[in-house]
Design a protein around this motif. Structure first.
Motif, mmCIF file in Angstrom:
data_model
loop_
_atom_site.group_PDB
_atom_site.id
_atom_site.type_symbol
_atom_site.label_atom_id
_atom_site.label_comp_id
_atom_site.label_asym_id
_atom_site.label_seq_id
_atom_site.Cartn_x
_atom_site.Cartn_y
_atom_site.Cartn_z
ATOM 1 N N ALA A 270 0.832 -1.211 0.000
ATOM 2 C CA ALA A 270 0.000 0.000 0.000
ATOM 3 C C ALA A 270 0.860 1.252 0.000
ATOM 4 O O ALA A 270 1.983 1.272 0.530
ATOM 5 N N ILE A 271 0.309 2.310 -0.590
ATOM 6 C CA ILE A 271 0.978 3.618 -0.591
ATOM 7 C C ILE A 271 0.576 4.352 0.679
ATOM 8 O O ILE A 271 -0.617 4.548 0.954
ATOM 9 N N THR A 272 1.570 4.772 1.431
ATOM 10 C CA THR A 272 1.287 5.455 2.699
ATOM 11 C C THR A 272 1.475 6.963 2.606
ATOM 12 O O THR A 272 0.941 7.695 3.442
ATOM 13 N N SER A 273 2.219 7.438 1.625
ATOM 14 C CA SER A 273 2.440 8.877 1.491
ATOM 15 C C SER A 273 2.640 9.183 0.007
ATOM 16 O O SER A 273 3.454 8.533 -0.659
ATOM 17 N N ALA A 290 9.112 14.256 -2.451
ATOM 18 C CA ALA A 290 9.458 14.142 -3.863
ATOM 19 C C ALA A 290 9.142 12.785 -4.465
ATOM 20 O O ALA A 290 9.533 12.518 -5.613
ATOM 21 N N GLY A 291 8.420 11.928 -3.731
ATOM 22 C CA GLY A 291 8.119 10.611 -4.296
ATOM 23 C C GLY A 291 6.936 9.983 -3.623
ATOM 24 O O GLY A 291 6.036 10.650 -3.104
ATOM 25 N N LEU A 292 6.901 8.638 -3.691
ATOM 26 C CA LEU A 292 5.854 7.846 -3.049
ATOM 27 C C LEU A 292 6.493 6.976 -1.979
ATOM 28 O O LEU A 292 7.604 6.475 -2.154
ATOM 29 N N ASP A 293 5.757 6.795 -0.847
ATOM 30 C CA ASP A 293 6.175 5.866 0.197
ATOM 31 C C ASP A 293 5.276 4.639 0.158
ATOM 32 O O ASP A 293 4.033 4.762 0.134
ATOM 33 N N PHE A 294 5.880 3.459 0.077
ATOM 34 C CA PHE A 294 5.148 2.197 0.092
ATOM 35 C C PHE A 294 5.383 1.517 1.436
ATOM 36 O O PHE A 294 6.527 1.421 1.896
ATOM 37 N N ARG A 295 4.310 1.063 2.090
ATOM 38 C CA ARG A 295 4.471 0.299 3.321
ATOM 39 C C ARG A 295 5.093 -1.044 2.956
ATOM 40 O O ARG A 295 4.505 -1.836 2.211
ATOM 41 N N ALA A 296 6.300 -1.295 3.440
ATOM 42 C CA ALA A 296 7.029 -2.509 3.082
ATOM 43 C C ALA A 296 7.858 -2.975 4.272
ATOM 44 O O ALA A 296 8.838 -2.315 4.648
ATOM 45 N N ARG A 363 16.973 8.906 6.787
ATOM 46 C CA ARG A 363 15.986 9.765 7.478
ATOM 47 C C ARG A 363 14.617 9.100 7.345
ATOM 48 O O ARG A 363 13.806 9.443 6.478
ATOM 49 N N SER A 364 14.349 8.157 8.227
ATOM 50 C CA SER A 364 13.132 7.348 8.131
ATOM 51 C C SER A 364 12.588 7.093 9.525
ATOM 52 O O SER A 364 13.342 6.999 10.492
ATOM 53 N N THR A 365 11.261 6.966 9.597
ATOM 54 C CA THR A 365 10.603 6.691 10.877
ATOM 55 C C THR A 365 10.165 5.241 11.003
ATOM 56 O O THR A 365 9.602 4.848 12.017
ATOM 57 N N GLY A 366 10.393 4.438 9.972
ATOM 58 C CA GLY A 366 9.969 3.037 10.011
ATOM 59 C C GLY A 366 10.244 2.373 8.667
ATOM 60 O O GLY A 366 10.553 3.040 7.673
ATOM 61 N N PRO A 367 10.157 1.060 8.620
ATOM 62 C CA PRO A 367 10.456 0.349 7.368
ATOM 63 C C PRO A 367 9.456 0.701 6.269
ATOM 64 O O PRO A 367 8.232 0.590 6.456
#
Length: 397
Positions: A270-273, A290-296, A363-367
């Motif tokens: 799923a796309i989260t951001s 600047a992109g898409l975040d995928f829950r992975a 610079r990440s808050t989670g996988p």
């Protein structure tokens, strides 16, 4: 001597009988000669008539024989011409199949088989081989005229004469010619449909690429020369050239679309951001994403969205472990926050290759997977490419 009256009467009777016999004999001889002369004259006339009739029949036989020889020669020429047309149609079909097999085997529909040289509904009436055709037509034209029986005439059968044999041969040739014309027309229609379908598909792919800022060079080869009126004999070659050009253009469009980043880097995730301004997860204020975040979850396989060359594979600031791929046409994709890169700089990548595993480096808050698409260095919405890839999927396979 005393002449008695009875003696005179006997003498007169004798003389009369002799005269009558002489006249009768003379008349018989004269009439017999006339009868014999008339009979001989009649026989001579009949002989001359028979001789004239025999001469006329011989002349008619000679004419019929000459006509049959001439008709047989014409038939053989027509048969040769029909066989040449059959061979030409077979070669054309072979060219079509070879072109489709070489360019795109999937372009052939399952129900399209080889074009028959003789139409199925006339296969029992027409000879498909040259020897069979020649023997059939020779037997047709060489069959002697037979006298029809009264019962055949009563049933409406026409006698087989030189005229109706020629008519039957002409009708048979006309039927075979029309059958070949139908097959030729079907081939031309098939080529036209294939050309139109390939052109429409290529144009649709080109339109999708243009909407995403990708312009494919479609310049044609330079041509020229003096004007010459078109020849109907070259219609098939011209149509084949058009089909060849359309299929080559379609294949070029498909190759371009397959290499560009239109796939999903994390299928099923799923796309989260999304792309655009959003609250910064560290400072709270608005920041450009600047992109898409995928829950992975950590260790999820990350796939290349297009073919290209790896230009970055390693730790890169806030991206953490980053894989960056150059796809040409000014397009670059970035895959950030990976836990491990599975490629190295300089590797040639194809669409769907495993390039790394998801993680939470940098610079990440989670996988998760941070995915970017950049054109000439400027970030663009990757979702635009993913949606375009869904439309292209049915066009490039």
């Amino acid at each position: 001597m005393t002449v008695r009256p009875w003696m005179f009467a006997v003498a007169v009777c004798f003389v009369g009988v002799m005269s009558i016999g002489y006249l009768g004999a003379t008349t018989y001889l004269v009439l017999r000669d006339n009868l014999i002369g008339a009979t001989m004259a009649r026989q001579a006339r009949m002989q001359h008539e028979y001789e004239d009739r025999i001469a006329a029949l011989r002349a008619q036989v000679d004419r019929v024989t000459s006509r049959q020889l001439l008709d047989q020669q014409v038939v053989e020429e027509k048969v040769e011409k029909l066989m040449e047309q059959q061979m030409a149609l077979a070669l054309r079909h072979g060219k079509i199949d070879a072109l489709l097999d070489a360019t795109n085997p999937a372009a052939k529909t399952p129900d399209e088989g080889p074009v028959p040289l003789v139409r199925p509904d006339t296969a029992d009436q027409e000879a498909s081989a040259p020897n069979a055709s020649k023997s059939a037509f020779a037997s047709l034209l060489g069959k002697p005229a037979e006298k029809p029986a009264p019962e055949r005439l009563a049933l409406g059968y026409a006698p087989i004469t030189e005229g109706n044999v020629a008519d039957r041969a002409d009708r048979l040739f006309s039927h075979m010619t029309l059958s070949l014309k139908d097959i030729e027309r079907e081939q031309m229609e098939r080529i036209t449909r294939l050309t139109l379908g390939a052109s429409e598909t290529a144009s649709e792919i080109s339109s999708i690429l243009r909407r995403n800022g990708i312009h494919v060079d479609e310049q044609s080869d330079a041509v020229g020369g003096p004007y010459v009126a078109p020849s109907s004999a070259l219609d098939f070659n011209a149509s084949m050239n058009e089909l060849d050009a359309a299929l080559l253009r379609l294949e070029a469009m498909r190759d371009t679309a397959r290499k560009l980043p239109f796939a999903n880097p994390a299928p099923g995730q799923a796309i989260t951001s999304r792309f655009g301004n959003r609250p910064d997860p560290f400072f709270g204020g608005l920041a450009m994403h600047a992109g898409l975040d995928f829950r992975a979850p950590t260790g999820t396989p990350i796939l290349s969205t297009g073919a290209g060359t790896v230009i970055t594979a390693g730790y890169s600031g806030g991206y953490g472990i980053l894989v960056e791929i150059d796809h040409g046409h000014g397009l670059v994709t970035r895959y950030g926050h990976l836990s491990k890169a599975k490629v190295k700089k300089g590797d040639a990548i194809t669409t769907g290759d495993l390039i790394g595993l998801s993680g939470s480096t940098g610079r990440s808050t989670g996988p998760h997977l941070h995915y970017e698409v950049r054109r000439n260095g400027d970030a663009i919405d990757p979702l635009q490419f993913i949606n375009a890839g869904k439309k292209l999927e049915r066009l490039v396979h």
